[in-house]
Design an enzyme around this catalytic site. Structure first.
Site, short mmCIF file in Angstrom:
data_model
loop_
_atom_site.label_atom_id
_atom_site.label_comp_id
_atom_site.label_asym_id
_atom_site.label_seq_id
_atom_site.Cartn_x
_atom_site.Cartn_y
_atom_site.Cartn_z
N CYS A 177 46.83 61.47 13.24
CA CYS A 177 47.03 61.11 11.84
C CYS A 177 48.52 60.98 11.57
O CYS A 177 49.31 61.84 12.00
CB CYS A 177 46.41 62.17 10.94
SG CYS A 177 46.58 61.85 9.18
N HIS A 190 37.85 58.13 9.10
CA HIS A 190 39.12 58.86 8.96
C HIS A 190 39.78 58.54 7.61
O HIS A 190 40.20 59.44 6.88
CB HIS A 190 40.04 58.48 10.12
CG HIS A 190 41.37 59.16 10.13
ND1 HIS A 190 41.70 60.13 11.05
CD2 HIS A 190 42.46 59.02 9.34
CE1 HIS A 190 42.94 60.55 10.82
NE2 HIS A 190 43.42 59.89 9.78
N GLU A 191 39.87 57.26 7.28
CA GLU A 191 40.55 56.86 6.04
C GLU A 191 39.75 57.27 4.80
O GLU A 191 40.32 57.69 3.80
CB GLU A 191 40.84 55.36 6.04
CG GLU A 191 41.75 54.90 7.16
CD GLU A 191 43.02 55.73 7.33
OE1 GLU A 191 43.61 56.16 6.32
OE2 GLU A 191 43.44 55.93 8.49
N HIS A 242 40.47 60.79 3.97
CA HIS A 242 41.72 60.95 3.21
C HIS A 242 41.47 60.81 1.71
O HIS A 242 42.05 61.54 0.90
CB HIS A 242 42.75 59.90 3.63
CG HIS A 242 43.58 60.29 4.81
ND1 HIS A 242 44.40 61.40 4.81
CD2 HIS A 242 43.73 59.69 6.01
CE1 HIS A 242 45.01 61.48 5.98
NE2 HIS A 242 44.62 60.47 6.73
#
Length: 162
Positions: free
Chosen positions: A88, A130-131, A134
């Protein structure tokens, strides 16, 4: 072209769930442009709004030479499992084997408010997950378990001053 600086671990924006986008206006298009410029830097697969200090549900991705963005993403149709190293930009220098779904469908909108559906497998599926994490105030290290999690947290304390 505007490449925004990446917020690092310890910045509260990374742990705060992002607000849904409600206005598809010039301001949003500027954010999307900045996200896409920022993700085009070498070695980057995705950049989420919080990583550039924007608390909105928007991210960009750069996978296999395809640069795009997604606004207000909702993930579904998780299938299979993959385990591979993940890193990351907000946790520089760290990377750990992380489990993710092998395929996923992401539904959301483009910068003009038009519906978008992205069916991702492999690395694209990993990037979409993953995004989206966030945008929910989560980091990939939150998914780690056992000895790997303990090792990651130890290393994080060593490399990221607080």
């Amino acid at each position: 072209m505007t490449v925004r600086p990446i917020r690092l671990y310890g910045d509260p924006v990374l742990r705060t769930p992002s607000d849904p986008v409600t206005d598809f206006d010039a301001s949003l298009r500027e954010i999307v442009r900045d996200l896409e410029d920022t993700v085009r830097e070498p070695g980057r697969a995705g950049v989420a709004g919080p990583q550039i200090g924007i608390g909105l549900r928007v991210f960009s991705y750069n996978v296999a030479g395809q640069v795009g963005h997604l606004i207000n993403p909702v993930l579904s149709d998780f299938d299979g499992e993959q385990e591979d190293d993940e890193a990351c930009l907000s946790l520089p220098g760290l990377g750990y084997s992380t489990k993710r779904a092998m395929s996923v469908t992401a539904r959301g909108f483009d910068q003009h408010g038009e519906p978008v559906v992205i069916a991702g497998t492999g690395f694209l599926a990993r990037a979409l997950q993953h995004e989206t994490d966030h945008l929910d105030g989560r980091l990939y290290i939150d998914t780690l378990v056992g000895d790997v999690r303990r090792q990651a947290l130890r290393e994080l304390r060593r490399v990221v001053p607080r």
